[in-house]
Scaffold this active site. Structure first.
Site, short mmCIF file in Angstrom:
data_model
loop_
_atom_site.label_atom_id
_atom_site.label_comp_id
_atom_site.label_asym_id
_atom_site.label_seq_id
_atom_site.Cartn_x
_atom_site.Cartn_y
_atom_site.Cartn_z
N ARG A 1 0.84 -1.22 0.00
CA ARG A 1 0.00 0.00 0.00
C ARG A 1 0.86 1.25 0.00
O ARG A 1 0.57 2.21 -0.70
CB ARG A 1 -0.96 0.00 1.20
CG ARG A 1 -2.05 -1.04 1.07
CD ARG A 1 -2.95 -1.06 2.30
NE ARG A 1 -2.16 -1.38 3.47
CZ ARG A 1 -2.35 -0.86 4.68
NH1 ARG A 1 -3.35 -0.03 4.90
NH2 ARG A 1 -1.58 -1.20 5.68
N ASN B 1 -6.26 -2.73 2.34
CA ASN B 1 -6.25 -4.17 2.49
C ASN B 1 -7.69 -4.67 2.59
O ASN B 1 -8.51 -4.07 3.27
CB ASN B 1 -5.51 -4.59 3.76
CG ASN B 1 -4.01 -4.45 3.63
OD1 ASN B 1 -3.46 -4.45 2.53
ND2 ASN B 1 -3.33 -4.34 4.76
#
Length: 94
Positions: A23, A41
């Site tokens: 990320r 996520n």
């Protein structure tokens, strides 16, 4: 002067992509490309990436998500293109 038409890219990235800096890496690439949105996520192990901006920049981000330089291991990316919804600021890790 050409009018800039922003788009929204939603991409679901599967593989070994959680807990490996994916990320953070995605956020850095998106900011380099001038995009706004987020990377989050999902409970099933995937990462959802939502990016808005010029189509060319979104396509470049998609190429990078599928490319060899990502953290972890990307087994596949499913994409959906739509009109930009707006209202986003910056690029977040969720």
């Amino acid at each position: 002067m050409e009018e800039r038409q922003d788009v929204r890219l939603t991409a679901w990235v599967r593989g070994s992509v959680q807990g490996v800096g994916f990320r953070w890496w995605t956020r850095a690439r998106a900011l380099e490309l001038g995009l706004v949105g987020w990377a989050a996520n999902l409970v099933d192990g995937r990462v959802e990436v939502v990016a808005e901006g010029p189509e060319k920049s979104c396509a470049e981000l998609l190429d990078r998500l599928r490319g060899p330089g990502t953290p972890g291991r990307v087994d596949g990316v499913v994409e959906r293109w739509s009109a930009a919804k707006g209202g986003l600021r910056g690029f977040e890790e969720r």
